[in-house]
Write an enzyme that holds these catalytic residues in place. Structure first.
Site, PDB file in Angstrom:
ATOM      1  N   GLY A  35       0.827  -1.055  -0.067  1.00 55.10           N
ATOM      2  CA  GLY A  35       0.063  -0.130  -0.074  1.00 55.10           C
ATOM      3  C   GLY A  35       0.832   1.087   0.035  1.00 55.10           C
ATOM      4  O   GLY A  35       2.110   1.320   0.118  1.00 55.10           O
ATOM      5  N   GLU A  92      -0.344 -10.860   3.699  1.00 57.36           N
ATOM      6  CA  GLU A  92      -0.097  -9.920   4.785  1.00 57.36           C
ATOM      7  C   GLU A  92      -0.272 -10.559   6.033  1.00 57.36           C
ATOM      8  O   GLU A  92       0.301 -10.426   6.969  1.00 57.36           O
ATOM      9  CB  GLU A  92      -0.806  -8.820   4.694  1.00 57.36           C
TER      10      GLU A  92
END
EC number: 5.3.1.6
Length: 235
Positions: free
Chosen positions: A33, A115
């Site tokens: 991100g 993640e």
């Protein structure tokens, strides 16, 4: 660098503060991100100044960002443990009086399965965010990664649970988004999620679901970048 939501300055402050937690010899999980990208860039500069770390990327995107920043890479299989994980969030539960304080929704970038593996393995999981990601109660759609043959069955099960599933469509190709793992994504709207632990547990038991984007009782610290500094949340 592509950014979405929040100011670049706020994101950079949060990412750089998180990078300061890395110490010599650390294995660092590298989330995905725009805010985490600032942390990776900061780690790269620290490496130039002599810091010795290894990073574990959680997606193709974070791997490319790390390579550009000259961060040495490794994998979960090659290390004994992860000292620090730095990752962003799509939404952070920010009501300190609620049991769900610090719960996260992740997966806007479609990388939440990897993640979660890395973040859960870390001795310390640090979230980086800007104020736009904070909410008293989680309410964004929950990304759910499903194997392709199961998406219609999982969709029906989500509806039975009171959710509204939408197959995530690709923006630059015909058809759905395909994750780094070769699977599909359902964005499941449940409205206000007062019991993220319960929803997380229920979704995890649905056959065909590889992983969902509710991260409960995983984060240790959130750094919230603002226009003039960084706020800290500890859980």
């Amino acid at each position: 660098m592509k950014t979405t939501g929040g100011s670049d300055a706020a994101k950079r402050r949060a990412g750089e503060r998180a990078a300061e937690r890395a110490e010599d010899g650390f294995v660092v999980g590298l989330g995905t991100g725009s805010t985490t990208a600032y942390a990776i860039d900061a780690l790269g500069r620290a490496i130039d100044d002599g810091l010795e770390i290894r990073g574990i990327p959680t997606s193709f995107q974070s791997r490319q960002t790390a390579l550009e920043a000259s961060v040495p890479l490794t994998t979960l299989e090659e290390v004994d443990g992860v000292d620090l994980a730095i990752d962003g969030a799509d939404q952070v539960a920010d009501d300190s009086t609620a049991d769900a304080y610090g719960a996260l929704i992740k997966g806007g970038g479609g990388a939440h399965t990897r993640e979660k593996l890395v973040d859960a393995a870390a001795d310390e999981f640090v979230v980086v965010a800007d104020p736009s990601k904070l909410a008293p109660t989680l309410e964004r759609s929950v990304p759910v990664e499903v194997i392709p043959d199961a998406y219609s069955v999982v969709s029906e099960r989500v509806r039975e649970l009171g959710g509204d599933p939408t197959l995530r469509a690709a923006e630059c190709k015909d058809g759905p988004v395909v994750t780094d793992n070769g699977n599909l994504l359902l964005d499941c709207a449940f409205g206000s999620i007062d019991d993220p632990e319960g929803v997380a547990s229920t979704l995890a038991r649905v056959p065909g679901v590889l992983e969902h984007g509710l991260f409960v009782d995983l984060a240790d610290i959130t750094y919230v970048g603002t226009d003039d500094g960084v706020e800290t949340r500890e859980y």
